[in-house]
Design an enzyme around this catalytic site. Structure first.
Site, PDB file in Angstrom:
ATOM      1  N   HIS A  51       0.621  -1.648   0.084  1.00  0.00           N
ATOM      2  CA  HIS A  51      -0.287   0.123   0.122  1.00  0.00           C
ATOM      3  C   HIS A  51       0.673   1.331   0.072  1.00  0.00           C
ATOM      4  O   HIS A  51       1.840   1.108   0.495  1.00  0.00           O
ATOM      5  CB  HIS A  51      -0.966  -0.195   0.940  1.00  0.00           C
ATOM      6  CG  HIS A  51      -0.098  -0.192   2.698  1.00  0.00           C
ATOM      7  ND1 HIS A  51       0.103  -1.455   3.375  1.00  0.00           N
ATOM      8  CD2 HIS A  51       0.479   0.970   2.725  1.00  0.00           C
ATOM      9  CE1 HIS A  51       0.581  -0.712   4.475  1.00  0.00           C
ATOM     10  NE2 HIS A  51       1.338   0.498   4.224  1.00  0.00           N
TER      11      HIS A  51
HETATM   12  C1  T46 Z   1       2.935   1.016   6.848  1.00  0.00           C
HETATM   13  C2  T46 Z   1       3.814  -0.529   7.694  1.00  0.00           C
HETATM   14  C3  T46 Z   1       5.405  -0.008   7.120  1.00  0.00           C
HETATM   15  C4  T46 Z   1      -3.943  -0.450  13.176  1.00  0.00           C
HETATM   16  O1  T46 Z   1      -5.263  -1.271  13.855  1.00  0.00           O
HETATM   17  N1  T46 Z   1      -3.805   0.449  14.229  1.00  0.00           N
HETATM   18  C5  T46 Z   1      -2.010   0.529  13.574  1.00  0.00           C
HETATM   19  O2  T46 Z   1      -1.896   1.486  14.261  1.00  0.00           O
HETATM   20  C6  T46 Z   1      -1.994  -0.193  12.102  1.00  0.00           C
HETATM   21  C7  T46 Z   1      -0.563   0.096  11.932  1.00  0.00           C
HETATM   22  C8  T46 Z   1      -2.544  -1.410  12.141  1.00  0.00           C
HETATM   23  N2  T46 Z   1      -4.009  -1.186  12.257  1.00  0.00           N
HETATM   24  C9  T46 Z   1      -4.832  -2.332  11.824  1.00  0.00           C
HETATM   25  C10 T46 Z   1      -5.435  -2.333  10.135  1.00  0.00           C
HETATM   26  C11 T46 Z   1      -5.432  -3.634   9.976  1.00  0.00           C
HETATM   27  O3  T46 Z   1      -6.795  -4.219  10.336  1.00  0.00           O
HETATM   28  O4  T46 Z   1      -4.075  -3.580  12.239  1.00  0.00           O
HETATM   29  C12 T46 Z   1      -4.257  -4.108  10.510  1.00  0.00           C
HETATM   30  C13 T46 Z   1      -2.816  -5.103   9.583  1.00  0.00           C
HETATM   31  O5  T46 Z   1      -2.494  -3.450   9.208  1.00  0.00           O
HETATM   32  P1  T46 Z   1      -1.957  -3.565   7.465  1.00  0.00           P
HETATM   33  O6  T46 Z   1      -2.407  -5.058   6.823  1.00  0.00           O
HETATM   34  O7  T46 Z   1      -1.643  -2.394   6.870  1.00  0.00           O
HETATM   35  O8  T46 Z   1       0.050  -3.622   8.175  1.00  0.00           O
HETATM   36  P2  T46 Z   1       0.946  -3.761   7.532  1.00  0.00           P
HETATM   37  O9  T46 Z   1       2.288  -4.840   8.251  1.00  0.00           O
HETATM   38  O10 T46 Z   1       0.329  -4.406   6.059  1.00  0.00           O
HETATM   39  O11 T46 Z   1       1.062  -1.754   7.244  1.00  0.00           O
HETATM   40  C14 T46 Z   1       1.887  -1.587   8.326  1.00  0.00           C
HETATM   41  C15 T46 Z   1       1.376  -0.400   8.880  1.00  0.00           C
HETATM   42  O12 T46 Z   1      -0.593  -0.330   8.186  1.00  0.00           O
HETATM   43  C16 T46 Z   1       1.741   0.948   7.432  1.00  0.00           C
HETATM   44  O13 T46 Z   1       0.849   1.969   7.410  1.00  0.00           O
HETATM   45  O14 T46 Z   1       3.194   1.331   6.321  1.00  0.00           O
HETATM   46  O15 T46 Z   1       3.441  -1.174   8.275  1.00  0.00           O
END
Ligand code: T46
Length: 135
Positions: A51
């Site tokens: 993303h």
């Molecule tokens: C990024 C990379 C480096 C939350 O509820 N609160 C939070 O602060 C975050 C970061 C995520 N979430 C929830 C949203 C999703 O349901 O946790 C779940 C996993 O998030 P995501 O799939 O977006 O995680 P990554 O590891 O793919 O990405 C993360 C960050 O979301 C993103 O901003 O830049 O790490």
């Protein structure tokens, strides 16, 4: 929309005979921190990210172990290995990011300029390319 920015940050290490300490405070980061999260226990061969963000600024620091971060500003892609707690990867705005090859002990610490908001995410790659083209 914020044009993508990708910058390495080298942090000052406060070293003494017993070990090392790094202090990150207002003045040595590009933004005031509103949120901190960390990613760990990533299963073998699993990747994360895929993303970009519209406005968010973040600094990614692999405080233990290693992972590869693919960054793409819509014009060029590169893969950056994060394996040093004294180095941060600053990402601002329209940068597509993918995290691969987490070591089993990896802890990826992220400092963020804003609270979590799903509306700041661009999770569709073709939407990302359209936004880059039109920014
Ligand atoms: C990024 C990379 C480096 C939350 O509820 N609160 C939070 O602060 C975050 C970061 C995520 N979430 C929830 C949203 C999703 O349901 O946790 C779940 C996993 O998030 P995501 O799939 O977006 O995680 P990554 O590891 O793919 O990405 C993360 C960050 O979301 C993103 O901003 O830049 O790490």
């Amino acid at each position: 929309m914020v044009i993508g920015e990708i910058v390495f940050k080298k942090f000052n290490i406060i070293e003494n005979a017993t070990g090392n300490l790094i202090s990150l405070e207002k003045g040595n980061l590009p933004f005031p921190i509103k949120r901190v999260y960390y990613i760990y226990n990533v299963k073998e061969n699993e990747s994360r990210g895929f993303h970009a963000h519209r406005q968010l600024e973040q600094v990614l620091i692999c405080v233990k172990g290693s992972c590869d971060v693919l960054v793409n500003n819509g014009h060029a892609k590169k893969v950056i290995k994060l394996d040093d707690p004294s180095t941060g990867l600053y990402l601002k705005g329209l940068v597509w990011r993918e995290m691969h090859n987490f070591s089993s002990d990896a802890v990826l610490l992220v400092l963020a300029s804003d609270f979590y908001s799903e509306s700041d995410y661009i999770r569709d790659y073709s939407d990302f390319l359209d936004l880059v083209t039109n920014s």
